[in-house]
Scaffold this motif. Structure first.
Motif, PDB file in Angstrom:
ATOM      1  N   ALA A 434       0.845  -1.200   0.000  1.00 19.04           N
ATOM      2  CA  ALA A 434       0.000   0.000   0.000  1.00 19.04           C
ATOM      3  C   ALA A 434       0.880   1.251   0.000  1.00 19.04           C
ATOM      4  N   MET A 435       2.043   1.145  -0.635  1.00 19.52           N
ATOM      5  CA  MET A 435       2.923   2.314  -0.697  1.00 19.52           C
ATOM      6  C   MET A 435       3.141   2.789  -2.134  1.00 19.52           C
ATOM      7  N   HIS A 436       3.304   1.854  -3.047  1.00 18.73           N
ATOM      8  CA  HIS A 436       3.605   2.240  -4.428  1.00 18.73           C
ATOM      9  C   HIS A 436       2.314   2.365  -5.222  1.00 18.73           C
ATOM     10  N   THR A 437       2.155   3.499  -5.880  1.00 12.50           N
ATOM     11  CA  THR A 437       1.015   3.608  -6.784  1.00 12.50           C
ATOM     12  C   THR A 437       1.281   2.685  -7.960  1.00 12.50           C
ATOM     13  N   CYS A 438       0.437   1.692  -8.108  1.00 17.18           N
ATOM     14  CA  CYS A 438       0.594   0.742  -9.215  1.00 17.18           C
ATOM     15  C   CYS A 438      -0.813   0.351  -9.654  1.00 17.18           C
ATOM     16  N   TYR A 439      -1.286   1.058 -10.658  1.00 18.56           N
ATOM     17  CA  TYR A 439      -2.640   0.836 -11.182  1.00 18.56           C
ATOM     18  C   TYR A 439      -2.570  -0.372 -12.111  1.00 18.56           C
ATOM     19  N   LEU A 440      -3.289  -1.421 -11.735  1.00 19.72           N
ATOM     20  CA  LEU A 440      -3.087  -2.708 -12.397  1.00 19.72           C
ATOM     21  C   LEU A 440      -4.020  -2.973 -13.579  1.00 19.72           C
ATOM     22  N   ALA A 441      -4.988  -2.082 -13.788  1.00 14.71           N
ATOM     23  CA  ALA A 441      -5.963  -2.352 -14.846  1.00 14.71           C
ATOM     24  C   ALA A 441      -5.312  -2.537 -16.230  1.00 14.71           C
ATOM     25  N   PRO A 442      -4.250  -1.796 -16.564  1.00 20.01           N
ATOM     26  CA  PRO A 442      -3.637  -2.044 -17.885  1.00 20.01           C
ATOM     27  C   PRO A 442      -3.120  -3.481 -18.011  1.00 20.01           C
ATOM     28  N   MET A 443      -2.593  -4.018 -16.932  1.00 19.59           N
ATOM     29  CA  MET A 443      -2.129  -5.407 -16.981  1.00 19.59           C
ATOM     30  C   MET A 443      -3.322  -6.359 -17.133  1.00 19.59           C
ATOM     31  N   TRP A 444      -4.388  -6.105 -16.381  1.00 24.23           N
ATOM     32  CA  TRP A 444      -5.570  -6.981 -16.487  1.00 24.23           C
ATOM     33  C   TRP A 444      -6.119  -6.959 -17.905  1.00 24.23           C
ATOM     34  N   ARG A 445      -6.083  -5.781 -18.476  1.00 30.09           N
ATOM     35  CA  ARG A 445      -6.601  -5.643 -19.848  1.00 30.09           C
ATOM     36  C   ARG A 445      -5.756  -6.486 -20.811  1.00 30.09           C
ATOM     37  N   GLU A 446      -4.444  -6.446 -20.611  1.00 33.02           N
ATOM     38  CA  GLU A 446      -3.561  -7.269 -21.467  1.00 33.02           C
ATOM     39  C   GLU A 446      -3.901  -8.742 -21.316  1.00 33.02           C
ATOM     40  N   VAL A 447      -4.129  -9.160 -20.072  1.00 38.56           N
ATOM     41  CA  VAL A 447      -4.447 -10.571 -19.826  1.00 38.56           C
ATOM     42  C   VAL A 447      -5.764 -10.926 -20.526  1.00 38.56           C
ATOM     43  N   LEU A 448      -6.766 -10.086 -20.321  1.00 40.69           N
ATOM     44  CA  LEU A 448      -8.100 -10.400 -20.856  1.00 40.69           C
ATOM     45  C   LEU A 448      -8.121 -10.383 -22.379  1.00 40.69           C
ATOM     46  N   SER A 449      -7.275  -9.571 -22.992  1.00 38.93           N
ATOM     47  CA  SER A 449      -7.329  -9.491 -24.461  1.00 38.93           C
ATOM     48  C   SER A 449      -6.302 -10.423 -25.112  1.00 38.93           C
ATOM     49  N   PHE A 450      -5.673 -11.272 -24.328  1.00 41.60           N
ATOM     50  CA  PHE A 450      -4.668 -12.193 -24.877  1.00 41.60           C
ATOM     51  C   PHE A 450      -5.340 -13.266 -25.740  1.00 41.60           C
ATOM     52  N   PRO A 451      -4.923 -13.367 -27.018  1.00 37.44           N
ATOM     53  CA  PRO A 451      -5.508 -14.416 -27.874  1.00 37.44           C
ATOM     54  C   PRO A 451      -4.860 -15.756 -27.544  1.00 37.44           C
TER      55      PRO A 451
END
Ligand code: GCU
Length: 730
Positions: A434-451
């Protein structure tokens, strides 16, 4: 853990004080600062302040004058209450309660009202599914607008109401609120890793919000939790740790949990429990005739689970089912009795089936480091098609363990005759706590759009999750929660961006993470465009920044494996996650010469991953061991890239701090100081990461950084870097 928390808090307090001293005169001279009331983050994105745009406020006041609800269930009652609360806050006016034929806003199930039925315009391309909704905005003769929020189910209406509220919070013109939406997946689930003791495994925001010992008394926090989850579309919540304590399903505990389940149910959320696979054995030891086994083939074990399932479903309203971690990290499971994971899961599935329950079975299993990445695939791929229809296999997005960068798990594309869920992690176990700002949605998006079948061959992970298995639809996404009892819920204010984006992305797997960040920022901090732009920019690049100063090129796990997964320590995972020598670094996971992981993908992906020439740079050192002078696509050598990214990452973290500082006076003082302190602490820790990793690589490689000079000294037992002639250290 306790030590870390103490250290972190002290760091935050110290930087908050330093900032307050430095910034106070400037804040005092900022006129707008006086108007911003201090906030502590408790309200999350559910803030309903008076609309600041005068025209919009006038339009809302003129139109949003009354509400009529069709239907009486508790979910609809909550939907109406929340809508009233939002409109009262946003407009300063209380909407009247009137008959549907007159009301400005009508909400309800389509089957409950002719007024609602007539307002759904026929659109053959859109089929309103179970939890979907339609919002229709129509102009009335008096220049006002009427709004209808319609679903087939109460949960659908509730989602529609929260969507309307969101649009109002974003000051959307009423002529533009019409929409029709179905959720991408059926099960949108939070996994809490909360222990019976109240602590949270990998939790960085305090102790459990569920207050086990105070139950069955329901607290405001419980209610606000349910509201927050419902508002982002979450419809299932597993409230206890996957490393489950059998105590959660004792009769006494179920009685305590009953009102919590009822509360969740009234917000359209089903309560789930993680169970200890050995429960029949553990919970009958003191009985006269104990069951000395948990073997799924044993008739007494089966009978015990059936009876237990009956008790649970009768006590807990809307109960969903069990989440199971079995034969993983020392947990008991069917393998202990010579049975497969499918046999183990199906036994439980049969126990919950009569009640409409489901079993979510985790594939996160591993034995030793030599085949860590491969073991899950080897264990589960042969079982495809063997799981019962009410079993869902839950797989972490990558084969290791929630690293900042991993290849997408090959099981998704392989288990097409099995229902599957992906497991994401909101709590930032390996991504800065809970110290580093690390917005993870871009990573989730990569995972979800992986063919899954190859660089250009679908289905994508999102499509698999949305369609279910080839047998029948049964779909979901799970996220390990970042909530705790801290007043701001997530331990640092910007952490809630991950919570928000997770729920919204489960609903719409195609959404752009940047759009979600923007929604969240505007709902959290207001509509000041400068604040929005600055915070969205920070969030959007924060994951790559974290990756840059921690572990680029797919190197992951540069932290102590048995520890808190926070402090940099690449030496601790030598051989486990990388083979760094004097000549090179990385991990050979090829089929030809390595551990064989690349060979677990379909041919088209194997062809990409198997050679360092075709492997994407960001996964290069995950898939390959290469020499330090190996050239990346950028033209840089691997060693120079490692040096550069670590220095650049720290510069970025410094930029975050400066960009945030520049918003003083535009965000209330309390939250501004909190976030300032977090960015200051992040910068300090990013420097430590840089120093440790760059130092580590220099130690092994003895290659000199071509772009900057620095030298190493050992100071107080800790290796640090000192800036050289270029003075590049921020
Ligand atoms: C990680 C994490 C554990 C957790 C495990 C799991 O290994 O560090 O705390 O129990 O994942 O997902 O089961």
């Amino acid at each position: 853990m306790a030590q870390y928390q103490l250290g972190r808090r002290r760091l935050l307090q110290a930087s908050a004080l330093a900032f307050a001293a430095a910034a106070a005169p400037w804040i005092a001279s900022t006129a707008s600062a006086a108007r911003l009331v201090d906030e502590d983050g408790y309200d999350l994105w559910l803030r309903y302040p008076l609309v600041s745009d005068a025209d919009r406020l006038e339009q809302y006041r003129r139109s949003l004058t009354s509400i009529a609800r069709h239907g009486d269930g508790p979910v609809l009652a909550n939907a109406e209450a929340e809508l009233r609360r939002a409109i009262e806050g946003l407009t300063g006016h209380t909407p009247a309660d009137v008959r549907a034929s007159k009301a400005a806003i009508v909400v309800g199930r389509v089957q409950d009202s002719a007024v609602l039925r007539s307002s759904v315009d026929e659109d053959r391309d859109f089929r309103l599914r179970e939890q979907g909704f339609v919002i229709t905005s129509v102009g009335a003769r008096n220049g006002r607008r009427r709004i209808f929020v319609i679903g087939h189910t109460e949960r659908g209406v509730l989602s529609g109401v929260f969507h309307l509220i969101r649009l109002l919070q974003l000051h959307t013109p009423l002529s533009k609120v019409s929409t029709r939406q179905n959720p991408a997946v059926g099960l949108r689930m939070m996994n809490h890793w909360d222990n019976r003791s109240g602590s949270i495994e990998r939790g960085y925001a305090g102790t459990t919000i569920f207050g086990w010992d105070d139950l069955p008394v329901i607290s405001d926090r419980h209610v606000d939790y349910a509201r927050a989850m419902a508002s982002i579309g979450i419809n299932a919540s597993v409230i206890n740790n996957v490393n489950a304590d059998a105590d959660f399903i004792t009769s006494g505990m179920l009685d305590k949990l009953a009102p919590l389940a009822a509360l969740f149910h009234s917000w359209g959320i089903s309560l789930w429990l993680s169970v200890d696979y050995a429960s029949p054995l553990v919970l009958t030891t003191d009985d006269e005739d104990p069951i000395a086994t948990a073997d799924p083939a044993d008739p007494r074990v089966r009978q015990w689970w059936s009876a237990k399932a009956g008790e649970i479903f009768s006590k807990l309203d809307g109960f969903g089912g069990f989440l199971v971690k079995a034969n993983s990290e020392g947990r008991p499971g069917p393998l202990d009795y010579g049975r497969t994971h499918a046999e183990g899961a199906n036994m439980l599935a049969k126990a919950v089936r009569p009640h409409g329950g489901k079993i979510v079975w985790r594939s996160f299993v591993h034995e030793d480091f030599s085949d860590w990445a491969e073991y899950q695939y080897r264990t589960f791929a042969p079982l495809d098609g063997d799981f019962d229809d009410n079993v869902i296999l839950q797989t972490k997005y990558g084969p290791i363990d929630f690293q900042v960068r991993e290849p997408v798990h090959p099981l998704f594309g392989r288990m097409r005759r099995t229902h599957q869920m992906v497991e994401l992690q909101l709590t930032q176990e390996y991504t800065g706590h809970a110290m580093h700002t690390c917005y993870l949605a871009p990573m989730w998006r990569e995972v979800l759009s992986f063919p899954t079948q190859g660089p250009v061959s679908g289905p994508t992970v999102a499509e698999i999750l949305a369609e279910g298995s080839l047998r029948k639809p049964c779909t979901g996404i799970a996220g390990v929660s970042n909530f705790g009892n801290d007043h701001d819920w997530t331990g640092y204010q910007l952490g809630a961006a991950n919570t928000y984006a997770f729920g919204r992305m489960c609903w719409d797997t195609d959404t752009d993470p940047r759009d979600l960040a923007e929604e969240w920022v505007r709902m959290t901090f207001g509509t000041d465009a400068k604040v929005t732009r600055a915070v969205v920019d920070i969030l959007a690049s924060s994951r790559e920044t974290y990756e840059a100063y921690s572990s680029p090129l797919g190197l992951g796990y540069f932290t102590n494996p048995g520890g808190d997964h926070f402090e940099p320590n690449p030496r601790a995972t030598l051989f486990q996650s990388h083979h760094t020598t004097a000549e090179g670094t990385g991990f050979d996971r090829t089929a030809a010469t390595g551990s064989g992981f690349a060979g677990q993908y379909p041919k088209a992906w194997q062809d990409v991953y198997e050679s360092p020439d075709t492997c994407p740079d960001e996964l290069l050192l995950f898939m390959h061991w290469v020499r330090y002078d190996h050239r990346l696509r950028s033209g840089s050598t691997v060693i120079q890239h490692i040096y550069d990214t670590h220095f650049q990452g720290v510069e970025e973290a410094h930029r975050f701090l400066l960009a945030w500082r520049a918003l003083a006076g535009r965000v209330d003082g309390q939250r501004h100081a909190d976030i300032e302190a977090a960015f200051t602490a992040q910068l300090e820790h990013a420097r430590l990461w840089r120093d440790v990793v760059v130092g580590f690589y220099f130690d092994y490689s003895r290659r000199v950084d071509e772009r900057r000079s620095w030298f190493q000294v050992a100071l107080g037992g800790r290796r640090v870097l000192l800036g050289g002639r270029a003075n590049l250290l921020p």
